[in-house]
Every structure is written in structure tokens, then in C-alpha cells.
Scaffold this active site. Sequence first.
Site, PDB file in Angstrom:
ATOM      1  N   ASP A  33       7.380  25.613  22.633  1.00  0.00           N
ATOM      2  CA  ASP A  33       7.445  24.178  22.346  1.00  0.00           C
ATOM      3  C   ASP A  33       6.949  23.869  20.933  1.00  0.00           C
ATOM      4  OD1 ASP A  33       8.011  21.556  22.894  1.00  0.00           O
ATOM      5  OD2 ASP A  33       6.231  21.197  24.123  1.00  0.00           O
ATOM      6  N   GLY A  36      10.527  20.805  17.003  1.00  0.00           N
ATOM      7  CA  GLY A  36      10.854  19.533  16.351  1.00  0.00           C
ATOM      8  C   GLY A  36       9.698  19.036  15.492  1.00  0.00           C
ATOM      9  N   ARG A  37       8.486  19.085  16.063  1.00  0.00           N
ATOM     10  CA  ARG A  37       7.316  18.614  15.309  1.00  0.00           C
ATOM     11  C   ARG A  37       7.020  19.516  14.122  1.00  0.00           C
ATOM     12  NH1 ARG A  37       3.634  18.458  20.270  1.00  0.00           N
ATOM     13  NH2 ARG A  37       5.483  19.445  21.165  1.00  0.00           N
ATOM     14  N   ARG A  46      15.008  18.155  12.853  1.00  0.00           N
ATOM     15  CA  ARG A  46      14.577  18.889  14.049  1.00  0.00           C
ATOM     16  C   ARG A  46      15.312  20.221  14.211  1.00  0.00           C
ATOM     17  NH1 ARG A  46      11.805  16.698  18.136  1.00  0.00           N
ATOM     18  NH2 ARG A  46      12.929  18.068  19.549  1.00  0.00           N
ATOM     19  N   HIS A  50      14.484  24.345  15.251  1.00  0.00           N
ATOM     20  CA  HIS A  50      15.061  25.216  16.286  1.00  0.00           C
ATOM     21  C   HIS A  50      15.513  26.547  15.700  1.00  0.00           C
ATOM     22  CE1 HIS A  50      14.578  22.186  19.225  1.00  0.00           C
ATOM     23  NE2 HIS A  50      15.496  21.361  18.750  1.00  0.00           N
ATOM     24  N   LEU A 144      11.558  46.698  27.789  1.00  0.00           N
ATOM     25  CA  LEU A 144      11.225  45.291  28.053  1.00  0.00           C
ATOM     26  C   LEU A 144      12.447  44.499  28.519  1.00  0.00           C
ATOM     27  CD1 LEU A 144       9.019  42.892  27.375  1.00  0.00           C
ATOM     28  CD2 LEU A 144      10.561  42.499  25.484  1.00  0.00           C
ATOM     29  N   ARG A 207       1.175  20.898  29.895  1.00  0.00           N
ATOM     30  CA  ARG A 207       1.914  20.640  31.133  1.00  0.00           C
ATOM     31  C   ARG A 207       2.905  21.761  31.361  1.00  0.00           C
ATOM     32  NH1 ARG A 207       3.300  16.027  27.976  1.00  0.00           N
ATOM     33  NH2 ARG A 207       5.063  16.486  26.618  1.00  0.00           N
TER      34      ARG A 207
END
Length: 253
Positions: A33, A36-37, A46, A50, A144, A207
Site C-alpha cells: 500500500d 499513490g501517496r 498516482r 504504481h 519460492l 487495517r
Amino acid sequence: MDRLFGWFRNKKPPGGEPILGENVPKHVAIIMDGNGRWARSHGMPRIAGHRAGMKNVKTITMAANDLGVKALTLYAFSTENWKRPQEEVDFLMKLPQEFFPLEIDELKANNVRIRMMGEREGLPEHTLRAVDAAIEDTKHNTGLILNFALNYGSRRELLLGMRRFAEEVKSGERDPDDLTEATFGGYLQSEGLPELDLLIRTSGEVRISNFMLWQLAYTELWFTDVYWPEFSEEHFYEAIRSYQGRARRYGKL
Ligand code: IPE
Ligand code: IPE
Ligand code: MG
């Protein structure tokens, strides 16, 4: 003082690298996460975040592979991310066809096996083609497992699993008692992967965002304020070291 300068020079956090081969988590998942920030904070759109985030996938994959992690699950696109502006969704859906051709040779050379969880339905044809090609191309690899959660939502996963089991009961193939904590895992999209040992979420959000709700029951959690494009090997080692220092009691004493 010398040690402090050494630390700056090596850009490694104090405490050194994780202990190889000792108590390394088998399965690590990351909620990647903050793209964008991160872009915003650098005055970029943004989507630039990515792309930077995509580049970081290989770095962390190699670090995990070198440590002996068996499976790395990366949350790349949630069932809720469709609610973003179309332009951003379109960009994200094109990333697999950018990422795999660029990185597949190195992934193969390192014995990495690609896998996907999430619903295929709803994903564009071109996205699936790129992912499927990578899965096919790496299907004999034994190192992996790099598992991309794409169009993934845990509530959806749980419902689909329960529905499948209900169908099997209806057809007489199974009895309701056949559903146990052990067998239910076989109805989920993480089927066959090791128990999830460690969850990392970047960007400061604390979260779960509809991610692996069943699998997380006894997973160790690690949250960091660092945005995903800046989440380095050293940050990864920091999370692993924290994991290595924890006592997992599973309710016992
Ligand atoms: C995570 O970064 C990538 C995806 C959800 C696809 P975000 O795009 O959520 O970045 P922020 O949280 O807005 O900074
Ligand atoms: C979670 O990040 C999904 C992915 C990283 C793919 P979000 O940015 O979508 O989550 P929320 O909206 O902050 O909960
Ligand atoms: Mg986000």
C-alpha cells in the site's frame, strides 16, 4: 560512533540481517500500500507510484527467495479497487504485461514459481494472458511461490468456497460433517500454500482491507509507515527479524 556511521553507509537498520535458515517464516503476505501517496509526495501522478511499486516487487521477491521463504503472497488488486477511476484501473490491469516480460527471465533463473489467487472473472483478457503465460512458464519451478492476489477479496473467497462445498453436499459427494478447519482450507484460493506466518502492510494504514481473513487467524502482523515503492530489502529484513523474535503461543502458555 563508528558503528553508527557504518549503519548510514550500509543503509541497514541496526541489528543486522535476519538469521538465515533459522525460524524463517514459510509464508509471508504483503499488502503493498501507499503507491499513490508516494507518487504525490514526489509531485507525480498516482500511476507513477504504481510503476515504482511494480519495480519493487522483484526486489522483495528476491530478498524473500534468498532467505528461504517458501511462499510470498502479494496483494496487487482488491475486489474493491474496481471503484477507482477507470484510468487508474486500466493502468493497473496493464501492469502484468509490463512486469512479467521484464522480469520473467530472472524469476525463472531463481526457480520462482508464479501463482495467482482471486477471481479470474472480471479481469481483462490481456491481464489474464500475461499472468497465465508466467504461470505456465514457471510451473516446473520448485523454489519460492510468488502468489499474486489479483481481483482478490477474502469475503468473496470465503463465499465461493462455502458455495462449492454446499454444491458438493447437494450432489451427495460430501457430508456436512466433512467440513472441518483442516478441509476448509482446500476450498480457499490459498489452497496448498503453507500457513500464513507473517503479514506486512506498508504505508501506515492499520487495517486488513478484506485480505485473507480466514488465513490470518494466527498470523504475526507487521505494520510500517514506509510507502510500498520505498519498502526496501532492509525494511523487509526488519519485519523478518521482528518475526524471528516473537513467541507464537497459539493460546498455550
Ligand atoms: C496500493 O497503493 C496499490 C493498490 C491498491 C493497487 P495505493 O494505490 O492504494 O496507494 P495509496 O494508498 O492511495 O497511497
Ligand atoms: C489494499 O489497499 C489493496 C491492495 C494493496 C491491493 P487499498 O489502498 O485498496 O486499501 P484501503 O482502501 O486503504 O483499505
Ligand atoms: Mg491504498
